[in-house]
Design an enzyme around this catalytic site. Structure first.
Site, PDB file in Angstrom:
ATOM      1  N   SER A  97      12.174 -13.313   4.385  1.00 21.51           N
ATOM      2  CA  SER A  97      12.582 -11.916   4.257  1.00 21.51           C
ATOM      3  C   SER A  97      12.125 -11.413   2.901  1.00 21.51           C
ATOM      4  CB  SER A  97      14.113 -11.829   4.364  1.00 21.51           C
ATOM      5  OG  SER A  97      14.612 -10.619   3.857  1.00 21.51           O
TER       6      SER A  97
ATOM      7  N   TYR B 201      22.896 -13.969   2.927  1.00 20.84           N
ATOM      8  CA  TYR B 201      21.582 -13.773   3.554  1.00 20.84           C
ATOM      9  C   TYR B 201      20.473 -13.991   2.521  1.00 20.84           C
ATOM     10  CZ  TYR B 201      18.000 -11.488   6.462  1.00 20.84           C
ATOM     11  OH  TYR B 201      16.873 -11.209   7.196  1.00 20.84           O
TER      12      TYR B 201
END
Length: 261
Positions: free
Chosen positions: A152, A165
């Protein structure tokens, strides 16, 4: 110089079998569809049995070879059992895309340990467990293989309220390098894809937030969100012979986001 036919063959996945986790919907299904179109047989994984069956049916209706494998990637025993079942059926996984993931937004001072652990287990630990089971078999067969983890933008930078995350995706970057360090000698290429802000169900709340939507569009050199299908090319590339000397890398598909301040 390669002829056009040989150049095309570099990206041909005919005869390969790919396992894509979290593939009933969203980016996982998009990856699966893209690899199927490149010739791969697909094993779609998800915990949502009904949705999984629908997605398998869609691929097979399109003339592709696909099957479902419903198991929880955070359950080590379930992962081992799923690979044992594939072994029993003579299915040899050559490509793994560790796509399964979840998001949870909350300030760290209010974050419960259980919620932290759930995100880490789903986004990071599962990638290790699934890849480990696949790599054991790839090494034993002696034909190599491809491991593709999903990172990401938060593999490089942090944003408020998504600490678990961010930690998981930063871990994915280094886990990918660790896989390369141990498995490259077995002709296993371990790489990662780092999507930017993509129009997916996971991002629905952000897409619907007018202020956030405007920020995404104004701060990205491309001036827009990415589309799911724009990740297919890099997934096919990293799954194919075209990437046989690329190892331990993360390829960002972000419209140029990380290139600017």
């Amino acid at each position: 110089m390669l002829s056009n036919s040989n150049s095309s063959a570099l990206f041909d996945l005919t005869g390969r079998t790919a396992l894509v986790t979290g593939a009933a919907r969203g980016l996982g299904y998009c990856y699966a569809q893209g690899l199927a179109q490149a010739g791969a047989s697909i094993v779609l994984n998800d915990v949502r049995d009904g949705l999984l069956a629908e997605s398998v049916a869609k691929l097979t209706a399109g003339g592709h070879c696909a099957r479902g494998a419903a198991f929880d990637v955070t359950d080590e025993d379930a992962v081992a059992a799923a690979f044992a079942a594939l072994d029993a059926d003579g299915v040899e996984v050559d490509i793994v895309i560790n796509n399964a993931g979840i998001q949870f937004r909350k300030p760290m001072v209010d974050l419960a340990l259980a919620d932290w652990q759930r995100v880490i287990d789903t986004n990071l630990t599962s990638a290790f467990v699934v890849a480990r089971e696949a790599a054991r078999r790839m090494i034993a067969r002696g034909r190599g293989g491809k491991i593709i983890n999903i990172g990401s933008l938060t593999s490089e930078g942090a944003r408020a309220t998504v600490a678990p995350y961010t930690a998981a995706k930063g871990g994915i970057k280094m886990l990918t390098r660790a896989m390369s360090a141990e498995w490259a000698r077995f002709n296993i290429q371990s790489n990662a894809i780092g999507p930017g802000y993509i129009l997916t169900d996971m991002n629905t709340a952000l897409i619907d937030d007018e202020k956030f939507d405007a920020w995404v569009k104004s701060s990205n050199p491309s001036g827009r969100w990415g589309r799911p299908e724009e990740l297919i090319g890099v997934a096919v590339f990293l799954s194919s012979a075209a990437s046989d000397y690329i190892n331990g890398q993360i390829v960002y598909v972000d419209g140029g986001w990380l290139a600017v301040l």
